[in-house]
Design a protein around this motif. Sequence first.
Motif, mmCIF file in Angstrom:
data_model
loop_
_atom_site.group_PDB
_atom_site.id
_atom_site.type_symbol
_atom_site.label_atom_id
_atom_site.label_comp_id
_atom_site.label_asym_id
_atom_site.label_seq_id
_atom_site.Cartn_x
_atom_site.Cartn_y
_atom_site.Cartn_z
ATOM 1 N N CYS A 1 -3.374 -1.313 8.366
ATOM 2 C CA CYS A 1 -2.310 -0.627 7.671
ATOM 3 C C CYS A 1 -1.906 0.732 8.192
ATOM 4 C CB CYS A 1 -2.763 -0.272 6.216
ATOM 5 S SG CYS A 1 -4.088 0.909 6.026
ATOM 6 N N GLY A 2 -2.602 1.075 9.319
ATOM 7 C CA GLY A 2 -2.196 2.391 10.023
ATOM 8 C C GLY A 2 -3.102 3.369 9.707
ATOM 9 N N LYS A 3 -4.167 3.317 9.148
ATOM 10 C CA LYS A 3 -4.957 4.649 8.784
ATOM 11 C C LYS A 3 -5.709 4.979 10.032
ATOM 12 C CE LYS A 3 -8.508 2.100 6.256
ATOM 13 N NZ LYS A 3 -8.253 0.737 6.772
ATOM 14 N N THR A 4 -6.094 4.465 10.910
ATOM 15 C CA THR A 4 -6.614 4.820 12.115
ATOM 16 C C THR A 4 -5.641 5.570 13.123
ATOM 17 O OG1 THR A 4 -8.924 3.345 11.641
ATOM 18 C CG2 THR A 4 -8.538 4.237 13.911
ATOM 19 N N MET A 5 -4.743 4.656 12.927
ATOM 20 C CA MET A 5 -3.651 5.200 14.042
ATOM 21 C C MET A 5 -3.021 6.458 13.549
ATOM 22 S SD MET A 5 -2.879 3.774 16.348
ATOM 23 C CE MET A 5 -3.691 2.120 16.911
ATOM 24 N N THR A 6 -3.056 6.803 12.185
ATOM 25 C CA THR A 6 -2.574 8.046 11.903
ATOM 26 C C THR A 6 -3.635 9.201 12.270
ATOM 27 O OG1 THR A 6 -1.907 6.939 9.534
ATOM 28 C CG2 THR A 6 -1.957 9.557 9.655
ATOM 29 N N ALA A 7 -5.168 8.813 12.160
ATOM 30 C CA ALA A 7 -5.983 9.994 12.498
ATOM 31 C C ALA A 7 -5.961 10.047 14.169
ATOM 32 C CB ALA A 7 -7.511 9.047 12.234
ATOM 33 N N ARG A 8 -5.624 8.861 14.708
ATOM 34 C CA ARG A 8 -5.578 9.141 16.215
ATOM 35 C C ARG A 8 -4.629 9.741 16.785
ATOM 36 N NH1 ARG A 8 -7.965 3.739 19.152
ATOM 37 N NH2 ARG A 8 -7.938 4.975 20.770
ATOM 38 N N SER A 9 -3.413 9.773 15.801
ATOM 39 C CA SER A 9 -2.300 10.510 16.264
ATOM 40 C C SER A 9 -2.432 11.974 16.059
ATOM 41 C CB SER A 9 -1.090 10.227 15.294
ATOM 42 O OG SER A 9 -0.862 8.870 15.341
ATOM 43 N N VAL B 1 -2.333 6.262 -0.471
ATOM 44 C CA VAL B 1 -2.736 4.789 0.009
ATOM 45 C C VAL B 1 -1.495 4.263 0.877
ATOM 46 C CG1 VAL B 1 -2.522 2.640 -1.016
ATOM 47 C CG2 VAL B 1 -3.084 4.610 -2.562
ATOM 48 N N MET B 2 -1.994 3.695 1.744
ATOM 49 C CA MET B 2 -1.209 3.296 3.205
ATOM 50 C C MET B 2 -1.097 1.879 2.891
ATOM 51 S SD MET B 2 -1.888 5.145 6.643
ATOM 52 C CE MET B 2 -0.238 4.897 6.998
ATOM 53 N N TYR B 3 0.180 1.187 3.422
ATOM 54 C CA TYR B 3 0.213 -0.224 3.368
ATOM 55 C C TYR B 3 1.411 -0.376 4.436
ATOM 56 C CZ TYR B 3 1.075 -5.160 2.062
ATOM 57 O OH TYR B 3 0.958 -6.455 1.996
ATOM 58 N N GLY B 4 1.156 -1.448 5.287
ATOM 59 C CA GLY B 4 2.224 -1.613 6.537
ATOM 60 C C GLY B 4 2.674 -0.475 7.155
ATOM 61 N N ILE C 1 -10.627 -13.031 -10.950
ATOM 62 C CA ILE C 1 -10.024 -11.709 -10.519
ATOM 63 C C ILE C 1 -8.744 -11.767 -10.291
ATOM 64 C CG2 ILE C 1 -10.175 -10.059 -8.671
ATOM 65 C CD1 ILE C 1 -13.026 -11.005 -8.004
ATOM 66 N N LYS C 2 -7.702 -10.809 -10.741
ATOM 67 C CA LYS C 2 -6.409 -10.828 -10.410
ATOM 68 C C LYS C 2 -6.214 -10.487 -8.959
ATOM 69 C CE LYS C 2 -4.718 -9.706 -15.218
ATOM 70 N NZ LYS C 2 -5.571 -8.581 -15.483
ATOM 71 N N ALA C 3 -6.305 -11.222 -7.998
ATOM 72 C CA ALA C 3 -6.343 -11.195 -6.673
ATOM 73 C C ALA C 3 -4.825 -11.058 -6.063
ATOM 74 C CB ALA C 3 -6.915 -12.171 -5.892
ATOM 75 N N ILE C 4 -4.600 -10.131 -5.062
ATOM 76 C CA ILE C 4 -3.066 -10.169 -4.599
ATOM 77 C C ILE C 4 -2.969 -11.325 -3.785
ATOM 78 C CG2 ILE C 4 -1.573 -8.728 -3.163
ATOM 79 C CD1 ILE C 4 -3.408 -6.428 -3.326
ATOM 80 N N GLU C 5 -2.114 -12.026 -3.924
ATOM 81 C CA GLU C 5 -1.710 -13.282 -3.102
ATOM 82 C C GLU C 5 -1.380 -12.869 -1.799
ATOM 83 O OE1 GLU C 5 -1.948 -16.691 -4.324
ATOM 84 O OE2 GLU C 5 -2.905 -15.673 -5.787
ATOM 85 N N GLY C 6 -1.599 -13.695 -0.803
ATOM 86 C CA GLY C 6 -0.966 -13.715 0.547
ATOM 87 C C GLY C 6 -1.956 -12.959 1.546
ATOM 88 N N GLU C 7 -1.541 -12.441 2.688
ATOM 89 C CA GLU C 7 -2.417 -11.873 3.587
ATOM 90 C C GLU C 7 -1.884 -10.470 3.895
ATOM 91 O OE1 GLU C 7 -4.995 -13.041 5.544
ATOM 92 O OE2 GLU C 7 -5.040 -14.460 4.456
ATOM 93 N N VAL C 8 -2.725 -9.828 4.225
ATOM 94 C CA VAL C 8 -2.461 -8.317 4.949
ATOM 95 C C VAL C 8 -1.351 -8.349 5.854
ATOM 96 C CG1 VAL C 8 -2.943 -6.025 5.434
ATOM 97 C CG2 VAL C 8 -4.490 -7.484 4.059
ATOM 98 N N PRO C 9 -0.173 -8.058 5.986
ATOM 99 C CA PRO C 9 0.585 -8.326 7.167
ATOM 100 C C PRO C 9 0.509 -7.543 8.367
ATOM 101 C CG PRO C 9 1.821 -6.620 5.585
ATOM 102 C CD PRO C 9 0.438 -7.192 5.006
ATOM 103 N N ASP C 10 0.650 -8.230 9.588
ATOM 104 C CA ASP C 10 0.521 -7.427 10.629
ATOM 105 C C ASP C 10 1.801 -6.778 11.193
ATOM 106 O OD1 ASP C 10 1.922 -8.778 12.882
ATOM 107 O OD2 ASP C 10 0.455 -10.338 12.831
#
Lengths: 260, 352, 319
Positions: C44-52, C222-225, C263-272
């Motif tokens: 989702c970009g969290k590590t990239m934020t840290a590295r920036s 919270v990060m996403y995409g 469980i009310k799961a989120i459908e689909g995949e984490v997008p790249d």
Amino acid sequence: MEILWKIENLKKIYEVKSEFTKKKVVAIDGVSFEIYKGETFGIIGESGSGKTTLGKTIIRLIEPTEGKIFFRNTDISEMKETHLRPLRKKFQIIFQDPYKSLNPRINALRTVMEGMDEKLKMKEKREKAEYLLSLVGIKKERINNFPHQFSGGERQRIAIARALSTDPEFIVCDEPTSNLDLSIQAQILNLFLELREKLNLTYLFITHDIKVMKYISDRVGVMYKGKIVEIGKTEKVINSPSHPYTEKLISSELKIHQIP
Amino acid sequence: MRIFLRRLKKTNKISFISFWIIVFLYLLAIFADFVSPYPYDLQHRDYPMAPPTKIHFFDKEGKFHLRPFVYKTELVNVAFNEYREDYSKIYPIKLFVKGKKRKILGIFETDRYLFGVEGEGKIFLFGTDIHGRDIFSRILYGARISLSIGIIGVSISFFLGLLIGGISGYFGGKVDAFLMRIVEIFMMFPSFYLMLALRAAFPINLSSIQVYLLIVVILSLIGWASLARIIRGMVLSIKEEEYVQAARALGIPTYRIVLKHVIPNTFSYTITALTLSVPGYILGESALSLLGLGIQEPYPSWGNMLSVCIGNLRVLTNAPWMLIPGFFIFLTIICFNFLGDGIRDIFDPKKW
Amino acid sequence: MNILEIKNLEVSVKTIDGNVKILRDVNLSIGENEVVGLVGESGCGKTMTARSIMKLLPENTKIDKGEIFLQGEDIVKKDEREMRKIRGGKISMIFQEPSSYLNPVFTVGSQIEEAVKGIRDKRERRERVYKILEEVGLDRSIYFRYPHQLSGGMQQRVMIGMALVNNPSLLIADEPTTALDITTAHMIIELLKKLMNSHRVSILFITHDISLSVYFSHRIAVMYGGKIVEISHSSEIFKNPLHPYTERLIACLPERYRKGEKIKAIEGEVPDFKSLPPGCPFNPRCPYKMKICEEREPEERKVGKSIVRCFKYGNTVEN
């Protein structure tokens, strides 16, 4: 209740040889328990407690050093590999890391077809594999893809389909969700429950995550340094742990993962 | 094969080009009988160490000829190896010229070669050697030795390495310990001395074909040991991979696990290692020939063609074209190296 | 004053298929002595934020736009020489696998000592290392141990010691407890809490574990995409998640269900990053999807004390 597995005083001792010394490492130290048909039996423990070794030893992927393993009253602990091979179809395993558990050179469809009954015709195998892959939620147009073209969650689905391909009644689930994202873990946990209902499966569910354990397993054994220190109904073990180690484990868990 | 090429083109341009250069070299070697203007052992007594023949389009009067032509040359100064062109007559270069009958690959008989000059004129694309033999022709014939020694040698050591390394790694225990000690014995010696020692064990006056076979065997005996060792290591680690365990759990017989899960996963390494070790064989042959222990005159190999130049200052100063076989060794080695890089990329399933 | 302030940060990576944006319009601030949790799933970009923030971006990756203010100074403009002073000085970082960040051939003490900046005297340096070892709950004798002789928890303590030895003002903790057992993880979190107060350091706590983040952080982003979709106080986020992704992510926690309940799961995949959908990155998986979600990217919007990027809360820009 019908007893599916009966483990008696199981031990696994590794000999670590170096030039001058021979060291013995006890991975499993005299473990006994039973698994009933249709239940989900959980093994919980921290890294190095021997839980993965236990899971693999029961189905003879690792040779036990001592003790007996009864599957449906048959002692398989000393059975020869050739005699064991047909029995192996009855118990399967799903590994922790779906990136390692699929052969990178074999596509999804062939992965699932590989272990099927030799008597089946090619076409039957193919149809069955397609059915299993659709059962675990892999779309038909992607069944010829190679493992690296799938995400972690999808690979774990393929690994599940492969485990189901021999019509097993028992599956060892070795931390099958701990390498997955939360949203994918939820999907896979749902899938496990769904399959248990549909196919009347029995699971040995190994995990270090108490929340997952609480959610999925009926009974649980707590492993610590190669021994099962506590065994019982999941709720009872979590709500009123009797062993100090279990207590410590659960109190740490509850502190940092409070349920709102 | 077509998929292989498409992938090679996509992943690595340089190795794609290298691949075609290698193919071209092999074709030249195979059809040496047809492409080379002269036989490898034909001595042009009047032309020792002649420089590469100049190819002209314009004659003395500045008139343009569509068909390139050469002049006849003449040795004027033996001491300085000077040749002079005789402008009185032009000799056009023609395709499919007639000549003595030769057999291509020992099957088809032909009296026409790819190109040449008729009559008195001679064409030496890369000049001639001390005995007046056409270097270009000799390079083509020499390629047969130098290029095939790599492929055959590699096949033998690949087979030995895969077999012994595979057995050692998969079965382990005493078998492993025993086989690995043998491997170590082979690896213990510096390979060049081992090569010399093995060669010395055989008589010096063997026929060319015997020497050729001997060299192949010697080189592959040296090559297999390190390959076996690496394959053993890979098999040891692949054996513990979870997909191999999963296959065991499925009740798949051992031989099928080895064939389907273990061996193919060593390919990404082995194929690359093989391609990269072909140059070693070519160099090995050159080294032996250079020392006069390899292919014997008059039959050419790139190595023994070079060996004439060694320690001969006159050659180096007056006839640098005699070093051209060295360039071919260089070209082949560099192409195989690039190809090896490309193949490594291809065998990575992530790049499919 | 805020210790860290990231404004409109955009980061992209060069690939064969062209430039791919991996961080888009990231705005985040960390106050003094504050713990901000950066939560999200893999990729989702969290590590990239840290590295920036550390300016330790991988090859072919660069900051396209935006500012990162560290105590009022924009570090995007700093060159590598200046950054070297800042890393390990004002900002330091701890990681998921301490073992791979410790050199196996040197004693841990000498490695911490090497990180000490600004002290010349050998004995003083040594004393500083002893002091920090005690602070992270390790014995002095650990100085002479090699990394492999320590357990994972102790290694992480060494890493924390190394990170805090120069009294930084910001500590970036990238999944510091993920590889650890629960009992050890608990102790490490308690240690970080203690040190945060004694060293007056702010922490950017990166994790995939939202409930751990709630326990440890004051605020949660919270990060996403590649985008921050919600920033809320940690006391609020479980009670009143604003962004649909946050809401559904919390609904994925198995501890919120009875045994065997679906469980009310989120459908689909984490997008790249290469295949992000147009509009809001969450729209293909979102149960509240509207037409506008596919057309435009939602702007940041203040709702109560929180900031959220979602058209559910209106589609006009507001301050």
